[in-house]
Design a protein around this motif. Structure first.
Motif: not given
Length: 253
Positions: A117, A120-121
């Motif tokens: 995550d 991805r951010w």
């Protein structure tokens, strides 16, 4: 003996009756009455259970009707707002818990984020003007404006020259007269024309080309009339198909 007379033993006994017939004449016994009463109680119990089930079903249906009416009266984006509010409440509770333990909330939050995550951010943050999908025309216009303004490369030397030439007049106010006070340079005009041509070329790539059918009937006088006929056919064609066929055959009444 005489014909038709009963034998002696039967004649002495009189009319013959079974023990069951004697019990029926004497009335039901206590065992039969108890069994009948038990069956009656069982039927009453089942009837009461069915009645209670029917009452519960009606009650649940009424509650569901009331809840559905409440949901229909809510705004269309209520579910998203509700989820957002619940998430904010959870964040506030976690912040209070971290403050009570003397911990930093941002650090605790980062510890709960997985590596995938986080990557991805980070990729989303690095994107310039990411396309989040169409929400409304104002957002699409703002995204287009930001994309076009990033392409502008200001000429600082020309800006300094204009600043020396016009002074305070370079920064107009509500009382300034701008018409005729500035003549754009040939390079600026050429740059604007090149940018517009680039936009037109890019727009043509995304335009959808409608196929043209050479065998279709010509029932229009110009392009605008053709578009109108297509819309009329799309909405009212199924109602006017028979009338149109009669007119074409000449059999209309």
């Amino acid at each position: 003996g005489a014909p038709g007379s009963l034998p002696a033993p039967l004649a002495e006994c009189g009319s013959f009756q079974s023990s069951e017939e004697e019990e029926e004449e004497a009335g039901p016994g206590p065992a039969a009455a108890a069994a009948a009463e038990q069956r009656r109680e069982e039927r009453l119990r089942r009837f009461r259970e069915l009645h209670m089930k029917r009452y519960e079903a009606c009650k649940l249906n009424s509650q569901e009707v009331v809840e559905e009416d409440k949901r229909l009266k809510l705004p269309p984006n209520w579910e998203a707002k509700k989820a957002r509010l619940e998430w904010e409440l959870q964040v506030q509770e976690k912040k209070k818990e971290c403050a009570a333990r003397g911990e930093d909330y941002e650090r605790v939050k980062l510890l709960e984020i997985s590596a995938e995550d986080a990557e991805r951010w980070e990729r989303k943050k690095k994107r310039k003007n990411p396309d989040l999908g169409f929400s409304d025309y104002a957002a699409a216009q703002l995204r287009q404006y930001q994309r076009l303004t990033r392409q502008i490369k200001p000429d600082l030397e020309q800006y300094e020259k204009l600043k020396e030439q016009y002074g305070e007049a370079l920064y107009p106010s509500s009382d300034s007269l701008l018409h005729g006070s500035h003549v754009p340079s040939k390079e600026g005009v050429d740059r604007m024309v090149a940018d517009l041509e680039k936009q037109i070329e890019k727009r043509e790539k995304y335009s959808r080309r409608r196929p043209y059918n050479d065998d279709a009937d010509i029932d229009y006088i110009n392009e605008r009339n053709a578009k109108f006929n297509q819309k009329a056919e799309r909405f009212y064609g199924k109602y006017t198909a028979e009338i149109k066929q009669n007119l074409e055959r000449g059999t209309a009444v």
